[in-house]
Design an enzyme around this catalytic site. Structure first.
Site, PDB file in Angstrom:
ATOM      1  N   GLU A  21     -93.393  34.949  54.172  1.00  0.00           N
ATOM      2  CA  GLU A  21     -93.827  36.165  54.585  1.00  0.00           C
ATOM      3  C   GLU A  21     -92.862  36.850  55.262  1.00  0.00           C
ATOM      4  O   GLU A  21     -91.958  36.048  56.043  1.00  0.00           O
ATOM      5  CB  GLU A  21     -94.996  35.957  55.429  1.00  0.00           C
ATOM      6  CG  GLU A  21     -95.877  36.974  55.617  1.00  0.00           C
ATOM      7  CD  GLU A  21     -96.416  37.853  54.333  1.00  0.00           C
ATOM      8  OE1 GLU A  21     -96.070  39.162  54.209  1.00  0.00           O
ATOM      9  OE2 GLU A  21     -97.397  36.979  53.923  1.00  0.00           O
ATOM     10  N   CYS A  48     -90.779  35.741  66.357  1.00  0.00           N
ATOM     11  CA  CYS A  48     -90.173  35.293  65.279  1.00  0.00           C
ATOM     12  C   CYS A  48     -88.761  35.213  65.513  1.00  0.00           C
ATOM     13  O   CYS A  48     -88.089  34.090  65.423  1.00  0.00           O
ATOM     14  CB  CYS A  48     -90.444  36.172  63.900  1.00  0.00           C
ATOM     15  SG  CYS A  48     -92.111  36.183  63.218  1.00  0.00           S
TER      16      CYS A  48
HETATM   17  C1  UDX Z   1     -89.147  40.004  62.208  1.00  0.00           C
HETATM   18  C2  UDX Z   1     -88.766  40.423  60.754  1.00  0.00           C
HETATM   19  O1  UDX Z   1     -88.275  41.938  60.893  1.00  0.00           O
HETATM   20  C3  UDX Z   1     -89.668  40.191  59.783  1.00  0.00           C
HETATM   21  O2  UDX Z   1     -89.036  40.338  58.409  1.00  0.00           O
HETATM   22  C4  UDX Z   1     -89.968  38.661  59.904  1.00  0.00           C
HETATM   23  O3  UDX Z   1     -91.051  38.448  58.991  1.00  0.00           O
HETATM   24  C5  UDX Z   1     -90.782  38.386  61.234  1.00  0.00           C
HETATM   25  O4  UDX Z   1     -89.610  38.840  62.319  1.00  0.00           O
HETATM   26  P1  UDX Z   1     -90.815  41.531  63.864  1.00  0.00           P
HETATM   27  O5  UDX Z   1     -90.902  40.257  64.815  1.00  0.00           O
HETATM   28  O6  UDX Z   1     -92.086  41.987  63.584  1.00  0.00           O
HETATM   29  O7  UDX Z   1     -90.301  41.155  62.405  1.00  0.00           O
HETATM   30  O8  UDX Z   1     -89.803  42.649  64.619  1.00  0.00           O
HETATM   31  P2  UDX Z   1     -88.622  43.347  64.331  1.00  0.00           P
HETATM   32  O9  UDX Z   1     -88.910  44.721  63.957  1.00  0.00           O
HETATM   33  O10 UDX Z   1     -87.770  42.782  63.488  1.00  0.00           O
HETATM   34  O11 UDX Z   1     -88.056  43.490  65.716  1.00  0.00           O
HETATM   35  C6  UDX Z   1     -87.561  42.362  66.305  1.00  0.00           C
HETATM   36  C7  UDX Z   1     -87.021  42.852  67.522  1.00  0.00           C
HETATM   37  O12 UDX Z   1     -85.790  43.388  67.423  1.00  0.00           O
HETATM   38  C8  UDX Z   1     -87.763  43.807  68.632  1.00  0.00           C
HETATM   39  O13 UDX Z   1     -87.693  43.304  69.791  1.00  0.00           O
HETATM   40  C9  UDX Z   1     -87.124  44.865  68.548  1.00  0.00           C
HETATM   41  O14 UDX Z   1     -87.021  45.834  69.739  1.00  0.00           O
HETATM   42  C10 UDX Z   1     -85.691  44.495  68.466  1.00  0.00           C
HETATM   43  N1  UDX Z   1     -84.689  45.322  67.569  1.00  0.00           N
HETATM   44  C11 UDX Z   1     -84.985  45.855  66.246  1.00  0.00           C
HETATM   45  C12 UDX Z   1     -83.508  45.885  68.463  1.00  0.00           C
HETATM   46  O15 UDX Z   1     -83.298  45.347  69.406  1.00  0.00           O
HETATM   47  N2  UDX Z   1     -82.611  47.001  67.687  1.00  0.00           N
HETATM   48  C13 UDX Z   1     -83.106  47.360  66.199  1.00  0.00           C
HETATM   49  O16 UDX Z   1     -82.177  47.824  65.840  1.00  0.00           O
HETATM   50  C14 UDX Z   1     -84.100  46.525  65.569  1.00  0.00           C
END
Ligand code: UDX
Length: 436
Positions: free
Chosen positions: A146, A262
């Site tokens: 996923e 994640c």
């Molecule tokens: C992530 C993956 O994107 C997804 O494909 C996978 O299935 C699960 O892990 P998620 O944990 O929901 O998803 O969050 P994501 O949107 O990836 O953000 C992760 C973290 O990175 C957040 O804390 C966000 O604030 C941070 N982030 C994201 C940054 O610091 N900078 C960015 O440019 C993008």
């Protein structure tokens, strides 16, 4: 089709409801009675935009049910396993206890020809080690990772950007592929790429995607560290390099870094698994990715200390946000919550607010003071720290309004989400992450 979904957390609950929304008959199974009771009542046990609606529709249609009884899985053509794989206590590896327990509980209810589809993020090699037990029950194991993002989970499940299936070689694998095609028919008919491969590749697709995303974020955060000593602006740098389509602007948001359920644990589990396979050096850079990420939290704390003249002791610091990112109430490994805890540890009187995540944050860190109302949280603040870029803060909070409530004029923008010029014009001393 009749489907069962084992594990009804952030992944499984959304998967079950989404599969019902595209016409399948789905039973969601979990050992957590409270969670099942909530879901069965048509309520989402966590904040996820769009989930309540598809849950209610699914239940009303009679196609979606929830239970703690594994026997209800009997008769489903495909059994999805979407339980958690947290970090083990005292180590970096993934804890497979829940995956193994789910498979064990499912085995007595499998029939000849059933498909078991693993969705959890697991170390490469897990599917191959689970397969014999499932094959012995007459069923076929496939690995179908996923890629959903919290906050966009419904959309990502109903309309994914790709589908990946790791299947065994031979006729069983071909039959299983055909059944998965039926499950995901609406997406596949729309042209969503469907990649059929072996177990190991499917497992690695998931962890390498997360490793790449984490690396991208830490890359830009490393540039932020350089920008800080060179007097450059990492946000403009990201805009400029992001115009190169080979690089792209997404996931180049410098700030206090990544967290959540994640990315942090997945890159650690990947390192641990690579070590076990004798190839630790191949992903040794993930240690750096992790280190850079953790340093940015400390940097935000340093900026608050600096802004308040060298000590936060006894000062009121308002922290805007607790969720690891906006549109989620998830506080697992939240960088923002960590910043709040560190400030509290330094003697600051922390007042924390978040539109959705206060309950989860309070359970994790009852020592902090939580204020539901944003403006009440801002009242009397000596310093304001943005850690989660909710619209309520990024878009709706004007520096003038914040100034009318706060006592001091120090703002630390942990997500580079505010307009520095506007905040400075309103009298604030603005600190960004990797911005002059
Ligand atoms: C992530 C993956 O994107 C997804 O494909 C996978 O299935 C699960 O892990 P998620 O944990 O929901 O998803 O969050 P994501 O949107 O990836 O953000 C992760 C973290 O990175 C957040 O804390 C966000 O604030 C941070 N982030 C994201 C940054 O610091 N900078 C960015 O440019 C993008």
């Amino acid at each position: 089709m009749r489907l069962s979904v084992i594990g009804c957390g952030y992944l499984g609950a959304v998967h079950a409801a989404a599969m019902a929304s595209i016409g399948h008959e789905v039973v969601g199974i979990d050992i957590d009675e409270r969670k099942i009771a909530t879901l069965a009542a048509g309520e989402a046990p966590f904040f996820e935009p769009g989930l309540s609606e598809i849950l209610a529709d699914g239940i009303a249609s009679g196609r979606l049910t929830f239970t703690t009884d594994f026997a209800a899985a009997a008769g489903a053509a495909v059994h999805f396993v979407g339980v958690g794989t947290p970090q083990v206590k005292g180590g970096y590896a993934a804890d497979l206890t829940y995956v193994n327990a789910a498979v064990d509980a499912l085995l007595p209810h499998l029939s000849e020809g059933d498909i078991v589809a693993g969705k959890s993020t697991v170390p490469v090699g897990t599917a191959a080690s689970l397969a014999p037990r499932i094959t012995a029950a007459g069923a076929t194991l496939v690995w179908n990772p996923e890629f959903l993002r919290e906050g966009f989970a419904v959309q990502d499940t109903v309309d994914p950007d790709r589908l990946v299936a790791g299947v065994p070689a031979g006729p069983d694998g071909e039959r299983a592929t055909g059944i998965l095609r039926e499950v995901y028919h609406p997406s596949i008919a729309k042209g969503t790429p469907f990649i059929v491969t072996d177990y190991a590749t499917a497992e690695l697709v998931k962890v390498s995607a997360n490793a790449f995303l984490a690396t991208k974020i830490s890359f830009i955060n490393a540039m932020a560290e350089i920008a800080e000593v060179a007097g450059a602006d990492v946000t403009m740098l990201a805009d400029a390099i992001g115009h190169d389509v080979r690089i792209g602007r997404r996931f180049l948001g410098a700030g206090i870094g990544f967290g959540g359920g994640c990315l942090p644990k997945d890159i650690r589990a990947f390192s641990a698994r690579a070590e076990e396979l004798g190839r630790g050096e191949s992903v040794a850079f993930l240690r750096e990715v992790d280190d850079i990420n953790m340093r940015r939290r400390e940097r935000a704390v340093e900026l608050v200390v600096q802004g308040l003249g060298g000590s936060v002791h006894g000062k009121k610091v308002t922290v805007l946000g607790a969720a690891f990112k906006p549109y989620s109430d998830d506080t697992r490994d939240s960088p923002g919550l960590d910043v709040a805890v560190r400030l509290h540890g330094l003697g600051a009187v922390v007042s924390l607010t978040d539109p959705e995540a206060i309950d989860n944050a309070r359970r994790q860190h009852p020592q902090l003071t939580y204020v539901a109302d944003r403006d009440e949280a801002l009242t009397g603040a000596d310093a304001v720290v943005l850690v989660t870029e909710w619209d309520e803060y990024r878009r709706d909070l004007t520096p003038e309004h914040a100034a009318s409530l706060a006592a001091g004029r120090v703002v630390v923008d942990g997500r580079n989400a505010f307009d520095p010029a506007a905040w400075r014009a309103a009298g604030w001393t603005y600190y960004g992450m990797g911005r002059p």
